[in-house]
Motif scaffolding. Sequence first.
Motif, PDB file in Angstrom:
ATOM      1  N   TRP A 119       0.826  -1.194   0.000  1.00 53.45           N
ATOM      2  CA  TRP A 119       0.000   0.000   0.000  1.00 53.45           C
ATOM      3  C   TRP A 119       0.871   1.258   0.000  1.00 53.45           C
ATOM      4  O   TRP A 119       1.999   1.238   0.504  1.00 53.45           O
ATOM      5  N   ASP A 120       0.338   2.322  -0.531  1.00 52.14           N
ATOM      6  CA  ASP A 120       1.041   3.609  -0.551  1.00 52.14           C
ATOM      7  C   ASP A 120       0.721   4.359   0.742  1.00 52.14           C
ATOM      8  O   ASP A 120      -0.039   5.325   0.767  1.00 52.14           O
TER       9      ASP A 120
ATOM     10  N   ALA B 223      -8.814   0.618   8.139  1.00 50.30           N
ATOM     11  CA  ALA B 223      -8.383   0.551   6.743  1.00 50.30           C
ATOM     12  C   ALA B 223      -8.099  -0.893   6.325  1.00 50.30           C
ATOM     13  O   ALA B 223      -8.473  -1.314   5.222  1.00 50.30           O
ATOM     14  N   LEU B 224      -7.442  -1.647   7.187  1.00 55.15           N
ATOM     15  CA  LEU B 224      -7.132  -3.039   6.862  1.00 55.15           C
ATOM     16  C   LEU B 224      -8.400  -3.865   6.650  1.00 55.15           C
ATOM     17  O   LEU B 224      -8.461  -4.707   5.744  1.00 55.15           O
TER      18      LEU B 224
ATOM     19  N   ASP C 266      -7.504  21.932  16.708  1.00 57.45           N
ATOM     20  CA  ASP C 266      -7.998  21.592  18.046  1.00 57.45           C
ATOM     21  C   ASP C 266      -8.846  20.324  18.056  1.00 57.45           C
ATOM     22  O   ASP C 266      -9.221  19.836  19.126  1.00 57.45           O
ATOM     23  N   GLU C 267      -9.148  19.798  16.891  1.00 61.20           N
ATOM     24  CA  GLU C 267     -10.030  18.640  16.769  1.00 61.20           C
ATOM     25  C   GLU C 267      -9.449  17.421  17.472  1.00 61.20           C
ATOM     26  O   GLU C 267      -8.267  17.103  17.305  1.00 61.20           O
ATOM     27  N   LEU C 268     -10.273  16.745  18.255  1.00 65.27           N
ATOM     28  CA  LEU C 268      -9.850  15.499  18.909  1.00 65.27           C
ATOM     29  C   LEU C 268     -10.166  14.342  17.974  1.00 65.27           C
ATOM     30  O   LEU C 268     -11.195  13.669  18.115  1.00 65.27           O
ATOM     31  N   ASN C 269      -9.294  14.136  17.005  1.00 66.31           N
ATOM     32  CA  ASN C 269      -9.624  13.145  15.987  1.00 66.31           C
ATOM     33  C   ASN C 269      -8.368  12.603  15.319  1.00 66.31           C
ATOM     34  O   ASN C 269      -7.298  13.213  15.355  1.00 66.31           O
ATOM     35  N   ALA C 270      -8.536  11.442  14.715  1.00 68.44           N
ATOM     36  CA  ALA C 270      -7.516  10.821  13.867  1.00 68.44           C
ATOM     37  C   ALA C 270      -8.259   9.888  12.937  1.00 68.44           C
ATOM     38  O   ALA C 270      -9.362   9.421  13.258  1.00 68.44           O
ATOM     39  N   ASN C 271      -7.722   9.620  11.783  1.00 67.08           N
ATOM     40  CA  ASN C 271      -8.346   8.657  10.884  1.00 67.08           C
ATOM     41  C   ASN C 271      -7.303   8.035   9.965  1.00 67.08           C
ATOM     42  O   ASN C 271      -6.215   8.584   9.778  1.00 67.08           O
ATOM     43  N   CYS C 272      -7.660   6.903   9.437  1.00 69.04           N
ATOM     44  CA  CYS C 272      -6.854   6.240   8.411  1.00 69.04           C
ATOM     45  C   CYS C 272      -7.812   5.782   7.335  1.00 69.04           C
ATOM     46  O   CYS C 272      -8.623   4.879   7.558  1.00 69.04           O
TER      47      CYS C 272
ATOM     48  N   GLY D 295      -4.527   3.294   3.327  1.00 71.90           N
ATOM     49  CA  GLY D 295      -3.463   3.610   4.271  1.00 71.90           C
ATOM     50  C   GLY D 295      -3.068   5.062   4.385  1.00 71.90           C
ATOM     51  O   GLY D 295      -1.892   5.379   4.568  1.00 71.90           O
ATOM     52  N   LYS D 296      -4.038   5.961   4.319  1.00 72.67           N
ATOM     53  CA  LYS D 296      -3.764   7.397   4.434  1.00 72.67           C
ATOM     54  C   LYS D 296      -4.157   7.875   5.841  1.00 72.67           C
ATOM     55  O   LYS D 296      -5.334   7.957   6.177  1.00 72.67           O
TER      56      LYS D 296
END
Length: 273
Positions: free
Chosen positions: A99-100, A149-150, A109-115, A119-120
């Motif tokens: 994957w790339d 993502a997986l 200030d956002e309380l966040n994360a994502n994938c 795989g971004k």
Amino acid sequence: MAKLFYLSGLTAALILAGCQAVNTTSGGAVGVERKQYMFSMLSSAELNQKYAQSYQQTLSEASQKGELDKNSTNAKRVDAIAKRLIAQTPVFRPDAAQWDWDANLIDSDELNANCGPGGKIIVYSGLIEKLQLTDDELAAVMGHEVAHALREHSREAMSKAYGVQMASQIGSVLGVGQVGLGVANTGVEYLMTLPNSRSNENEADLIGLELAARAGYDPNAAITLWKKMEQAGGGAPPEFMSTHPSSGSRIASLQAAIPKVMPLYEQAKGKRG
């Protein structure tokens, strides 16, 4: 009512004809083995490509605002943790090694994360700073997002949404009244979409826990992470009406799984010295 049940069966048969049952990942030590139903016309490659375009646009906009952080201590932490987690992804699906992958920190200030698909990874600085995350806790939340993502949960959700749309269109053509469609759609939402969404969150918790452990991050940090998230979020809606597990059930599930991955953590920690 009999007509509605007949049409529901016919609709289900037509929808399932366009679906294929897959298991996107191996079960791992945590034993995630649920079969997923994906529409064959919605390919992983196509979704990855489309998401990559959206991801680049998000980074471009953040860069223009001076919010794309490449050089801070936290940016280097995100990069280092991402590399260690990504190195473990082939345990769950070998093709992830090709994957790339990419990981970035956005100053917000956002309380966040994502994938996203393919795989971004994006982490928002507010998550790290407001919750004062340790490396182990940051690995727990990033591992959770990588697990989504997986498992291709985005593709699975889009397949479900397409199925609901198709059911409504077929029902309209075959003459089911608006009341019947409303009942059918509500049933689909609560009996299919929401339970599976909670299931997806649980899968991401478990796979993320194992990814972090294999990468040498303490699995117990997942507990302190979600306790911090609970405190930051205040009151939560009833679990039955939510797409996310309540903090209590989430923590209980993680606690039950920690003994399964602790040997992996000890082994990884030994290798790292």
